[in-house]
Design a protein around this motif. Structure first.
Motif, PDB file in Angstrom:
ATOM      1  N   LEU A  53       4.474  16.917   3.680  1.00  0.00           N
ATOM      2  CA  LEU A  53       5.598  15.995   3.597  1.00  0.00           C
ATOM      3  C   LEU A  53       5.705  15.189   4.881  1.00  0.00           C
ATOM      4  CD1 LEU A  53       8.408  18.159   1.940  1.00  0.00           C
ATOM      5  CD2 LEU A  53       7.104  16.294   0.882  1.00  0.00           C
ATOM      6  N   MET A  54       6.228  13.990   4.754  1.00  0.00           N
ATOM      7  CA  MET A  54       6.423  13.101   5.903  1.00  0.00           C
ATOM      8  C   MET A  54       7.910  12.889   6.109  1.00  0.00           C
ATOM      9  SD  MET A  54       3.499  10.235   5.081  1.00  0.00           S
ATOM     10  CE  MET A  54       4.060  10.042   3.382  1.00  0.00           C
ATOM     11  N   LYS A  55       8.371  13.058   7.335  1.00  0.00           N
ATOM     12  CA  LYS A  55       9.774  12.809   7.674  1.00  0.00           C
ATOM     13  C   LYS A  55       9.864  11.434   8.343  1.00  0.00           C
ATOM     14  CE  LYS A  55      12.302  16.142   9.262  1.00  0.00           C
ATOM     15  NZ  LYS A  55      12.858  17.174  10.179  1.00  0.00           N
ATOM     16  N   LEU A  56      10.537  10.502   7.683  1.00  0.00           N
ATOM     17  CA  LEU A  56      10.663   9.145   8.225  1.00  0.00           C
ATOM     18  C   LEU A  56      11.660   9.144   9.379  1.00  0.00           C
ATOM     19  CD1 LEU A  56       9.870   6.144   7.845  1.00  0.00           C
ATOM     20  CD2 LEU A  56      11.882   5.924   6.377  1.00  0.00           C
ATOM     21  N   VAL A  57      11.259   8.563  10.529  1.00  0.00           N
ATOM     22  CA  VAL A  57      12.130   8.579  11.708  1.00  0.00           C
ATOM     23  C   VAL A  57      12.383   7.190  12.310  1.00  0.00           C
ATOM     24  CG1 VAL A  57      11.593  10.959  12.343  1.00  0.00           C
ATOM     25  CG2 VAL A  57      10.181   9.097  13.254  1.00  0.00           C
TER      26      VAL A  57
ATOM     27  N   LEU B 250       0.839  -1.196   0.000  1.00  0.00           N
ATOM     28  CA  LEU B 250       0.000   0.000   0.000  1.00  0.00           C
ATOM     29  C   LEU B 250       0.874   1.246   0.000  1.00  0.00           C
ATOM     30  CD1 LEU B 250      -2.649  -1.081   2.673  1.00  0.00           C
ATOM     31  CD2 LEU B 250      -2.874  -1.204   0.185  1.00  0.00           C
ATOM     32  N   ASN B 251       0.397   2.286  -0.647  1.00  0.00           N
ATOM     33  CA  ASN B 251       1.082   3.577  -0.628  1.00  0.00           C
ATOM     34  C   ASN B 251       0.323   4.525   0.286  1.00  0.00           C
ATOM     35  OD1 ASN B 251       1.336   6.536  -2.018  1.00  0.00           O
ATOM     36  ND2 ASN B 251       3.257   5.396  -2.089  1.00  0.00           N
ATOM     37  N   PHE B 252       1.063   5.208   1.161  1.00  0.00           N
ATOM     38  CA  PHE B 252       0.482   6.101   2.162  1.00  0.00           C
ATOM     39  C   PHE B 252       0.938   7.532   1.887  1.00  0.00           C
ATOM     40  CE2 PHE B 252       0.382   8.382   6.142  1.00  0.00           C
ATOM     41  CZ  PHE B 252      -0.800   7.965   6.738  1.00  0.00           C
ATOM     42  N   ARG B 253       0.021   8.484   1.916  1.00  0.00           N
ATOM     43  CA  ARG B 253       0.346   9.883   1.663  1.00  0.00           C
ATOM     44  C   ARG B 253      -0.672  10.795   2.338  1.00  0.00           C
ATOM     45  NH1 ARG B 253      -1.534   6.837  -2.313  1.00  0.00           N
ATOM     46  NH2 ARG B 253      -3.362   7.517  -3.518  1.00  0.00           N
ATOM     47  N   VAL B 254      -0.261  12.028   2.594  1.00  0.00           N
ATOM     48  CA  VAL B 254      -1.113  13.025   3.237  1.00  0.00           C
ATOM     49  C   VAL B 254      -1.157  14.249   2.330  1.00  0.00           C
ATOM     50  CG1 VAL B 254      -1.505  14.446   5.282  1.00  0.00           C
ATOM     51  CG2 VAL B 254      -0.498  12.172   5.522  1.00  0.00           C
ATOM     52  N   GLN B 255      -2.326  14.639   1.950  1.00  0.00           N
ATOM     53  CA  GLN B 255      -2.516  15.742   1.010  1.00  0.00           C
ATOM     54  C   GLN B 255      -1.797  17.010   1.484  1.00  0.00           C
ATOM     55  OE1 GLN B 255      -6.588  17.031   0.741  1.00  0.00           O
ATOM     56  NE2 GLN B 255      -6.325  17.933  -1.306  1.00  0.00           N
ATOM     57  N   GLY B 256      -0.913  17.545   0.634  1.00  0.00           N
ATOM     58  CA  GLY B 256      -0.270  18.820   0.909  1.00  0.00           C
ATOM     59  C   GLY B 256       0.803  18.800   1.974  1.00  0.00           C
TER      60      GLY B 256
ATOM     61  N   SER C 184      12.721  13.142   3.941  1.00  0.00           N
ATOM     62  CA  SER C 184      11.318  13.511   3.768  1.00  0.00           C
ATOM     63  C   SER C 184      10.768  12.881   2.501  1.00  0.00           C
ATOM     64  CB  SER C 184      11.165  15.034   3.705  1.00  0.00           C
ATOM     65  OG  SER C 184      11.478  15.610   4.961  1.00  0.00           O
ATOM     66  N   TYR C 185       9.509  12.458   2.567  1.00  0.00           N
ATOM     67  CA  TYR C 185       8.852  11.791   1.455  1.00  0.00           C
ATOM     68  C   TYR C 185       7.448  12.366   1.283  1.00  0.00           C
ATOM     69  CZ  TYR C 185      12.525   8.316   2.330  1.00  0.00           C
ATOM     70  OH  TYR C 185      13.735   7.696   2.519  1.00  0.00           O
ATOM     71  N   SER C 186       7.002  12.420   0.019  1.00  0.00           N
ATOM     72  CA  SER C 186       5.624  12.833  -0.253  1.00  0.00           C
ATOM     73  C   SER C 186       4.666  11.652  -0.122  1.00  0.00           C
ATOM     74  CB  SER C 186       5.512  13.448  -1.647  1.00  0.00           C
ATOM     75  OG  SER C 186       5.952  12.525  -2.639  1.00  0.00           O
ATOM     76  N   SER C 187       5.183  10.438  -0.295  1.00  0.00           N
ATOM     77  CA  SER C 187       4.399   9.223  -0.066  1.00  0.00           C
ATOM     78  C   SER C 187       5.361   8.091   0.249  1.00  0.00           C
ATOM     79  CB  SER C 187       3.529   8.882  -1.280  1.00  0.00           C
ATOM     80  OG  SER C 187       4.321   8.450  -2.371  1.00  0.00           O
ATOM     81  N   ILE C 188       4.859   7.065   0.915  1.00  0.00           N
ATOM     82  CA  ILE C 188       5.694   5.945   1.340  1.00  0.00           C
ATOM     83  C   ILE C 188       4.989   4.645   1.014  1.00  0.00           C
ATOM     84  CG2 ILE C 188       6.661   4.740   3.344  1.00  0.00           C
ATOM     85  CD1 ILE C 188       7.207   7.370   4.630  1.00  0.00           C
ATOM     86  N   ASP C 189       5.725   3.711   0.398  1.00  0.00           N
ATOM     87  CA  ASP C 189       5.204   2.362   0.181  1.00  0.00           C
ATOM     88  C   ASP C 189       5.384   1.544   1.452  1.00  0.00           C
ATOM     89  OD1 ASP C 189       4.403   2.808  -2.402  1.00  0.00           O
ATOM     90  OD2 ASP C 189       6.111   1.807  -3.341  1.00  0.00           O
ATOM     91  N   VAL C 190       4.284   0.969   1.932  1.00  0.00           N
ATOM     92  CA  VAL C 190       4.297   0.127   3.136  1.00  0.00           C
ATOM     93  C   VAL C 190       3.851  -1.265   2.696  1.00  0.00           C
ATOM     94  CG1 VAL C 190       3.532  -0.118   5.516  1.00  0.00           C
ATOM     95  CG2 VAL C 190       3.635   2.163   4.470  1.00  0.00           C
ATOM     96  N   HIS C 191       4.783  -2.201   2.681  1.00  0.00           N
ATOM     97  CA  HIS C 191       4.468  -3.549   2.211  1.00  0.00           C
ATOM     98  C   HIS C 191       3.839  -4.361   3.339  1.00  0.00           C
ATOM     99  CE1 HIS C 191       6.659  -2.589  -1.472  1.00  0.00           C
ATOM    100  NE2 HIS C 191       7.517  -1.975  -0.677  1.00  0.00           N
ATOM    101  N   VAL C 192       3.215  -5.463   2.995  1.00  0.00           N
ATOM    102  CA  VAL C 192       2.444  -6.224   3.980  1.00  0.00           C
ATOM    103  C   VAL C 192       3.336  -6.639   5.149  1.00  0.00           C
ATOM    104  CG1 VAL C 192       0.839  -8.131   4.329  1.00  0.00           C
ATOM    105  CG2 VAL C 192       1.092  -7.128   2.064  1.00  0.00           C
ATOM    106  N   GLY C 193       2.870  -6.371   6.362  1.00  0.00           N
ATOM    107  CA  GLY C 193       3.604  -6.741   7.563  1.00  0.00           C
ATOM    108  C   GLY C 193       4.584  -5.696   8.042  1.00  0.00           C
ATOM    109  N   GLN C 194       4.775  -4.611   7.294  1.00  0.00           N
ATOM    110  CA  GLN C 194       5.768  -3.606   7.661  1.00  0.00           C
ATOM    111  C   GLN C 194       5.165  -2.476   8.492  1.00  0.00           C
ATOM    112  OE1 GLN C 194       7.634  -2.322   3.974  1.00  0.00           O
ATOM    113  NE2 GLN C 194       9.051  -4.052   4.003  1.00  0.00           N
TER     114      GLN C 194
END
Length: 549
Positions: free
Chosen positions: A240-244, A232-238, A255-265
């Protein structure tokens, strides 16, 4: 007389204090806090996609209650099974140090019978991060019964980012409207499941979930893909997400505009509410599928002047390169402390000699005219009498499994059924290469461990592929993806004795045999290496009449 009696009482108290001091004071003072949870598992009506379904509830909740804890906390979860069939919970990402008896999968733990209870006892030993629990038997995962686990750092251990204003759990996953028993019957009949009907965010369908925030503040979102099959791809309109953080490892803060989250992650991101005061879409959609399923939640600014509007933000294309480049960019923050005050990067995994290479390739085929899946030509089946492998190992019961029943490399033979167990020696350092010859994304998980994801690329793996390994700051996690017609390599320090499940997170395939157990063994019987079988352990199968010592 009173004086003599009082003297004897004082002497008895002093002796008791002395004995307590000698035998237990150091242990008691050093012992970490306990957190107690009392859960009842039932069926109940749920409406995640607007249609009534039979769901699995924990204390009447779907998703279930969150386990909130701190590094080294002792967790006690009393689970009463009020379902009319056996039930087990497993703890995705919790390492169960020296304690695979509490892992909650078929190979380690007897199921909780209907109307009975079992109390899990385990410690969040030297762990931080975001994880989840789920039911591991009988395709129960398709009915719910899952929930979040968060392990916070101890107060004196520095965290590499300021304390956020809030901390939200976001459980995402694909979902079917069909009853899980019907789905299980389809699989038992040798057939495949169809395409899911929707995506859930915290147990709700489109626009059902909402998160309220204050403008100008920063919040942490802990995102876990608890679904059955799809990345699944996760994103928030407008925003940025900072991965920590990824499954217990602090990351370099890109920082990412969207992140792929695979099953179980599981991933943790920080989001600063720096946009105009209104409501925004949180969008989740399937990746690498011809048909795209999308679900949304609402990010609600507390002083919002406008509801969500306009089109839902689009995700990335189905092109694999974008995702693999993102995966390679996720690396360990070597300047950050982990659960202990030493830097996470002080363990130089890239300088340790690998003693063994295991090459794993998924298998598929028909056995007795029914669809089955496996690893290296072996499709896992439980022992005939359903005796858990770890219990059989403890009692020395013969005929339950055979160490070496799955090879280290793929076989050219046809797919066979077996209770697959691979042996491994304690304190060895192992390389595992997952090769994906299919056109789908695979996701693999190993209980009891984190591992370093040292490399991934398209095509076939060869020894020359090691030249591109990241031997400095590869991410340490417990679940990794393998892209279509690609490979992923991991390093593991086998420092946790026990019987550990290695499985696909594509749950229909796991149910149909794409899993095996890694028996990490030492002949030395010492509590330093492995805890004794719990006094409350359930016994079943050929161990049913055995007495625990």
């Amino acid at each position: 007389m009173r004086s003599a009696t009082a003297s004897r009482q004082r002497l008895a108290v002093l002796m008791a204090i002395t004995l307590w001091s000698v035998s237990g004071l150091i242990t008691l003072c050093a012992e970490s806090p306990y957190r107690f949870f009392d859960w009842t598992v039932t069926y109940g009506d749920i409406y995640p996609l607007g249609v009534r379904q039979q769901g699995i509830l924990i204390n009447g909740q779907f998703p279930g209650p969150e386990i909130y804890s701190v590094t080294n906390d002792n967790i006690v979860v009393n689970v009463r099974n009020n379902l009319p069939e056996p039930f087990l919970l497993s703890w995705n990402g919790v390492q169960m140090r020296k304690n695979s008896y509490e892992d909650g999968v078929y190979g380690t733990t007897c199921p909780i019978p209907p109307g009975k209870n079992f109390t899990y006892n385990f410690q969040m030993k030297d762990q931080i991060g975001s994880f989840f629990y789920f039911p591991s038997l009988a395709f129960h995962k398709a009915a719910g019964g899952y929930g979040a686990i968060r392990i916070l750092s101890r107060p004196l251990i520095p965290v590499p980012f300021p304390e956020p204003a809030g901390d939200f759990t976001v459980l995402i996953g694909d979902w079917y409207e069909a009853n899980h028993k019907v789905m299980k019957a389809v699989l038992d009949g040798g057939h495949r499941l169809g395409f899911p009907d929707g995506i859930l965010i915290n147990g709700r369908g489109p626009t059902g979930a909402s998160f309220t925030v204050d403008k100008g503040k920063t919040y942490r979102l802990r995102i876990s893909n608890v679904g059955l099959q799809h990345s699944l791809n996760f994103r928030v309109q407008g925003h940025l997400m900072k991965l920590v953080e990824v499954e217990g490892t602090h990351t370099i803060q890109a920082s990412y505009s969207s992140i792929d989250v695979h099953v179980g992650q599981s991933y943790s991101v920080l989001i600063t509410m720096d946009q105009p005061a209104q409501d925004y879409y949180i969008a989740v959609s399937t990746r690498f599928t011809t048909k795209i399923l999308t679900s949304t939640a609402v990010l609600h600014y507390s002083n919002s002047i406008r509801p969500v509007s306009g089109p839902v933000p689009c995700g990335p294309t189905t092109e694999i390169g974008w995702s693999i480049n993102q995966a390679r960019s996720i690396r360990t923050n070597l300047t950050a402390s982990g659960p202990r005050p030493n830097p996470q990067g002080s363990y130089h995994y890239g300088q340790i000699n690998v003693t063994r290479t295991i090459n794993l390739v998924s298998s598929a085929g028909l056995i007795n005219q029914k669809q089955r899946y496996g690893v290296n030509g072996v499709s896992f089946v439980p022992a005939a009498d359903n005796t858990p492998l770890k219990i059989a190992d403890y009692f020395g019961i013969p005929g339950i499994f055979r160490v070496g029943s799955i090879p280290d490399s793929p076989s050219s033979r046809q797919l066979v059924l077996d209770t697959a167990v691979m042996g491994a020696d304690y304190r060895t350092f192992v390389e595992i290469v997952f090769e994906n010859l299919e056109s789908i994304v695979q996701s693999w998980h190993l209980d009891g461990y984190n591992f370093w994801v040292v490399g991934m690329d398209g095509g076939r793996w060869t020894p020359a592929s090691r030249k591109q390994y990241n031997l400095a700051d590869a991410i340490s996690r417990c679940t990794t993806q393998v892209y279509p017609r690609s490979w992923t390599a991991i390093y593991i320090a086998l420092d946790n004795v026990g019987m550990w499940n290695l499985r696909t997170e594509f749950w229909a395939r796991q149910y149909l045999g794409q899993q095996f157990y890694l028996r990490v063994f030492t002949p030395v019987k010492s509590l330093r290496d492995e805890f004794s079988i719990p006094a409350n352990a359930l016994v079943c199968g050929k161990a049913a009449n055995r007495l625990l010592i």
